[in-house]
Design an enzyme around this catalytic site. Structure first.
Site, short mmCIF file in Angstrom:
data_model
loop_
_atom_site.label_atom_id
_atom_site.label_comp_id
_atom_site.label_asym_id
_atom_site.label_seq_id
_atom_site.Cartn_x
_atom_site.Cartn_y
_atom_site.Cartn_z
N GLU A 66 0.80 -1.28 0.04
CA GLU A 66 -0.02 -0.06 0.03
C GLU A 66 0.84 1.18 -0.14
OE1 GLU A 66 -2.65 2.43 3.13
OE2 GLU A 66 -3.05 0.20 3.18
N CYS A 114 -3.37 7.75 5.11
CA CYS A 114 -3.20 7.25 3.59
C CYS A 114 -4.54 7.63 3.05
CB CYS A 114 -2.87 5.75 3.64
SG CYS A 114 -4.17 4.80 4.28
#
Length: 497
Positions: free
Chosen positions: A226, A262
């Protein structure tokens, strides 16, 4: 947690544990995950105090993060007991099969083997030693090695001790869980042939280096990284006019945890002439927040300077960065504005993720151009968000934009803000590159599938079949069965719950 690391011994213990752990009866493995959750809850006061000192995150934020971490362990325990994740399929032998005689074929998902998880800095519980990647790998039946993040070393060591003790107390095999420290240790283990999959949460630069390393091995392995995401938000004229709380919701999402999430919205698109309110005053009411560590603070400071210095930028909220004697940075939100032409012209300076409390408001002339903007400038995101009035959503004029958001994002939001990721069975936390190195999710129960691979057994004797594929089905898992005499179709779904 190892400090002077015998990496060969670490990888060896994980490899030796792979088969015994894979064959662990589901209820026993589920009980082990619950034991880990209980142990973390019991140690939460101690762990949160360490995390506050090492990361600067607030007690309230960390308390919620521990709750999320233990809840997802318990959720994966339920998934294991249910057994549907194994996708057990049985095709009985059929000499009269429509396209020719069919052998007995049985397929199931099995653990890939030892997994190396690179822990994240910004979620010291939920994406760290005992976080989602770790929970998914252990739930899948894979021995796990966690490479601790340098931003919270004491917390990583102590959390590792709690988890290891709980797993041992639940009777799990030796070597099923280990924690190592040091950048080189992680790189070396990623290249060890006994490691069969990698997971990572962090920067695009480091994640891409590790992904390329995993792909260049003599035997390449899957690497679930990620990476970066800017999470664009599009607001229509109807949304801006009809939602007086839009600005405050935007700023709260940008500034939460000092923007070190994020899913922070990096761009907010609004029509030319739309009145947002006094951004500077609203941002000034938000207290400063410490950035996670000096390295992240320096990187944010440099990124902020680059954005403020880009041509065509108008400052709406200048914010500030304060440095203390320990080189820690404390920041307040910075918000700037550009028009769409400027964003396109200076994309190199403006499009990169700003990991911290900074976001860019973009003025556009015509909503019809937004689908092309999304496809051109934001090809890979964890999230994309649309704010529109009910009438605008109902008339179909935004359908192409929604299609563009779905093509380029893992999660599409209608209203609300992308920060705050629910741990549920339907959650998708992963999207096209550069958001992730695969489209797999790292949050929710579907995350377990990253660490499983399909194996088919043809004409195997019952005694040598894995338990989920045997006719007596000792684990009681769902089995999709295509019986002899069926020319097509799935057949029946059997199995006890």
């Amino acid at each position: 947690m190892t400090t002077e690391i015998d990496l060969d011994a670490v990888a060896g213990r994980a490899a030796n544990a792979a088969r015994p752990f894979a064959e662990t009866e589901p209820k026993a493995r589920a009980a082990a995950l619950v034991a880990v959750a209980d142990a973390l809850d019991a140690a939460s006061a101690e762990l949160i105090a360490i995390a506050m000192r090492e990361t600067g995150l607030t007690e309230a934020r960390l308390t919620g993060e521990v709750r999320r971490t233990t809840n997802q362990l318990r959720l994966f325990a339920e998934v294991i007991v249910d057994g549907g994740y194994l996708d057990a399929r049985i095709d009985d032998a059929d000499p009269e099969y429509v396209i020719g005689p069919r052998p007995d074929v049985r397929r199931v998902l099995e653990p890939v083997g030892p997994v190396l998880n690179f822990a994240a800095s910004n979620f010291p519980f939920a994406f760290s030693v005992a976080g989602g990647d770790s929970a998914a790998a252990l739930a899948a039946g894979c021995p796990l090695i966690v490479k601790a993040h340098s931003g919270h070393p004491e917390l990583s060591r102590r959390t590792g001790e709690v988890v290891a003790a709980a797993l041992a107390g639940a009777g799990m095999p030796e070597g099923v869980f280990q924690v190592v420290a040091g950048q080189q240790a992680g790189v070396d283990l990623l290249q060890d042939d006994r490691i069969r999959a990698g997971a990572f949460t962090g920067s695009t630069h480091v994640g891409r280096l590790l992904a390329d390393l995993a792909a260049s091995r003599p035997r390449p392995i899957p690497f679930f990284g990620e990476l970066g995401s800017v999470n664009p938000v599009y607001a229509t004229a109807g949304a801006v006019a009809g939602d007086p709380a839009l600005l405050q919701g935007f700023l709260t999402s940008v500034s939460g945890s000092a923007g070190q999430l994020c899913t922070k919205p990096g761009f907010l698109f609004v029509p030319q002439g739309a009145e947002l309110g006094t951004v500077g005053e609203a941002a000034a009411s938000l207290a400063e927040h410490r950035l996670l560590n000096p390295g992240i603070g320096r990187a944010f400071e440099g990124r902020r300077t680059a954005v403020l210095g880009a041509p065509g930028v108008t400052v709406l909220a200048e914010g500030a960065v304060r440095v203390d004697d320990a080189e820690q940075r404390f920041a307040t939100p910075t918000v700037v504005e550009v028009d769409l032409a400027t964003l396109r012209e200076h994309r190199d300076e403006l499009l990169e993720e700003s990991f911290g409390p900074l976001s860019i408001v973009v003025r556009y002339d015509d909503a019809a151009e937004l689908p092309a903007v999304q496809r051109e400038l934001f090809p890979g995101n964890l999230t994309s968000t649309l704010h529109a009035s009910d009438a605008e959503l109902a008339d179909g004029g935004l359908a192409d934009l929604v299609d563009a958001l779905a093509e380029t994002s893992g999660r599409v939001l209608f209203g609300g803000w992308p920060t705050g990721v629910s741990v549920t069975s339907a959650m998708q936390h992963g999207g096209p590159y550069p958001a992730t190195t695969s489209d797999a999710t790292s949050v929710g129960t579907a995350a377990i599938t990253r660490f499983l691979r399909g194996v088919a057994y043809q004409n195997a004797p019952q005694a040598l079949l894995p338990a989920p594929l045997r006719d007596d089905n000792p684990w009681g898992v769902p089995q999709r069965r295509s019986a002899a005499g069926r020319s097509s179709g799935w057949g029946s779904l059997t199995g006890e719950h």
